[in-house]
Design a protein around this motif. Structure first.
Motif, short mmCIF file in Angstrom:
data_model
loop_
_atom_site.label_atom_id
_atom_site.label_comp_id
_atom_site.label_asym_id
_atom_site.label_seq_id
_atom_site.Cartn_x
_atom_site.Cartn_y
_atom_site.Cartn_z
N TYR A 207 31.74 33.68 34.23
CA TYR A 207 33.06 33.28 35.59
C TYR A 207 32.95 34.60 35.98
O TYR A 207 32.88 34.44 37.55
N ASP A 208 32.97 35.56 34.83
CA ASP A 208 32.38 36.84 36.10
C ASP A 208 31.62 36.95 37.37
O ASP A 208 31.22 37.08 38.31
N GLN A 209 30.11 36.61 36.68
CA GLN A 209 28.91 36.28 37.48
C GLN A 209 28.75 35.87 38.86
O GLN A 209 28.61 35.85 39.92
N ALA A 210 29.63 34.25 38.47
CA ALA A 210 29.90 33.58 40.35
C ALA A 210 30.58 34.74 41.03
O ALA A 210 30.57 34.60 42.26
N HIS A 211 31.60 35.04 40.33
CA HIS A 211 32.62 36.00 41.47
C HIS A 211 31.78 36.94 41.92
O HIS A 211 31.69 37.22 42.79
N TYR A 212 30.73 38.11 40.81
CA TYR A 212 30.35 38.51 41.43
C TYR A 212 29.34 38.98 42.70
O TYR A 212 29.32 38.94 43.68
N ALA A 213 28.69 36.94 41.95
CA ALA A 213 27.60 36.67 43.23
C ALA A 213 28.36 36.18 44.42
O ALA A 213 28.20 36.78 45.72
N ALA A 214 29.71 35.83 44.72
CA ALA A 214 30.51 35.57 45.42
C ALA A 214 30.67 37.10 46.44
O ALA A 214 31.89 36.55 47.45
N GLY A 215 30.87 38.25 46.27
CA GLY A 215 31.24 39.14 46.38
C GLY A 215 32.64 38.91 45.77
O GLY A 215 33.67 40.04 47.21
N LEU A 216 33.53 38.13 45.24
CA LEU A 216 34.83 38.11 44.61
C LEU A 216 35.30 39.29 43.78
O LEU A 216 34.03 39.00 42.80
N PRO A 217 36.78 39.77 43.88
CA PRO A 217 37.17 40.69 42.62
C PRO A 217 37.62 40.18 41.51
O PRO A 217 38.24 38.75 42.51
N ILE A 218 38.10 40.20 40.28
CA ILE A 218 38.43 39.27 39.35
C ILE A 218 39.74 40.48 38.91
O ILE A 218 39.57 41.81 39.26
N ASP A 219 40.83 39.58 38.91
CA ASP A 219 42.11 39.95 38.32
C ASP A 219 42.21 39.50 37.17
O ASP A 219 42.15 38.71 36.84
#
Length: 347
Positions: A207-219
């Motif tokens: 889940y984290d990796q997909a966010h990082y790859a898309a340049g999205l922050p994790i809340d």
């Protein structure tokens, strides 16, 4: 050699005397009686280990191939994932003529420990275990030292070297989150399960990796730990939907949580799949029955059971040397519960 000879003649009476209890009490400990205090049970178990009673008696039975019984310890049968796993295990073990003793832990350390002791009492030829969260390596390593084959399935235990069958949880978490991101979602919750579980940690990593790859922050406020049940899904979705900035989508640790979440959304007046996108994990049969039908990541539980049974049989037959690891590749099953984010046009 003298030590080995002396240990082979250790009796239960010797154990009782060493522990300072009666033979009847020592026998009750062996049978897992709930009427024995924890302090007394630990004294008797320590005496068995010190005198070599457990090691020699059980190992001798295993060496003579006296047992065609194997133990299976899982969380519960109410979760269809484990029902499917059980079908796969039985399907394969029946071919070899094994009898299965089934125990359910409900994710309790005390129950798991008691079940492992019961398996030893019945002199099982091997054990397939889906461990409770945060399981200690001590108990399982003790069993392995006795020469009893162990196969872990779905959940790993740190510092335990034995056969393992599981799914690529990192990849599963990644493809679930990527699917939601492609749908235009930018605030995606991760709901349910507990962080002590290796499978939770791995799915969260994906889940984290997909966010990082898309340049999205994790809340981190959108990461909610609950039991991996329908009730857990109900509690998790209530928390995020009443937050100041609710998510537009959620990746759930498993399908039970996802179904519970969608049930609660309906109770709160939301439409699952339209007001909020939901992705589960496991692809249990209920995923195709619930409305809307659940988009999920298949973990192939029945196939996992078949592989676990084959590995255990190979160990019992002496056909396996080094511990083996089998990791199945997950598959995203797209159904109806994943809407595009509002104001997002389809590509």
């Amino acid at each position: 050699m003298k030590t080995s000879k002396k240990r082979s003649h250790v009796t239960l009476q010797d154990v009782a005397a060493h522990a300072g209890v009666s033979r009847a009490t020592a026998s009750l400990v062996l049978r897992g009686s709930p009427n024995i205090s924890e302090a007394t049970r630990q004294k008797v178990l320590a005496a068995m280990q010190q005198l070599g009673y457990v090691y020699d008696r059980i190992a001798a039975n295993l060496r003579s191939n006296a047992s065609s019984t194997v133990g299976l310890i899982i969380m519960e049968l109410a979760n269809p994932f484990y029902s499917e796993l059980l079908v796969g295990i039985h399907q394969e073990l029946d071919k070899f003529g094994y009898t299965v003793i089934l125990g359910t832990t409900f994710d309790s350390h005390a129950i798991q420990e008691r079940l492992l002791s019961t398996m030893l009492e019945h002199r099982v030829g091997g054990i397939i275990l889906s461990a409770v969260p945060g399981s200690s390596s001590e108990g399982v390593n003790q069993i392995i030292k006795l020469g009893i084959p162990v196969v872990l399935v779905g959940r790993k235990i740190a510092n335990v070297s034995c056969d393992y069958v599981g799914i690529d949880n990192v990849r599963g978490g990644q493809i679930a989150a990527e699917h939601l991101i492609r749908k235009g979602h930018r605030r995606i919750a991760f709901l349910g399960g507990f962080s002590q579980l290796s499978s939770w940690q791995e799915r969260k990593r994906g889940y984290d990796q997909a966010h990082y790859a898309a340049g999205l922050p994790i809340d981190n406020n959108l990461v909610v730990e609950t039991p991996a049940t329908r009730q857990g899904g109900i509690a998790a979705i209530q928390k995020v939907l009443t937050a100041p900035e609710p998510p537009t989508a959620a990746f759930c640790y498993n399908d039970m949580i996802a179904i519970g979440a969608m049930m609660q959304m309906k109770e709160m007046g939301f439409v699952p799949g339209r007001d909020m996108a939901i992705v589960g994990f496991d692809d249990i049969p209920e995923a195709t029955i619930f409305s809307p039908k659940l988009t999920t990541v298949s973990s192939f539980p029945r196939l996992m059971g078949i592989h676990a049974a084959r590995l255990l049989h190979a160990q019992i037959e002496g056909a396996a040397d080094e511990p083996q690891t089998i990791i199945l590749q997950p598959e995203l099953i797209v159904r109806e519960s994943c809407s595009y984010a509002k104001n997002q046009t389809r590509a």
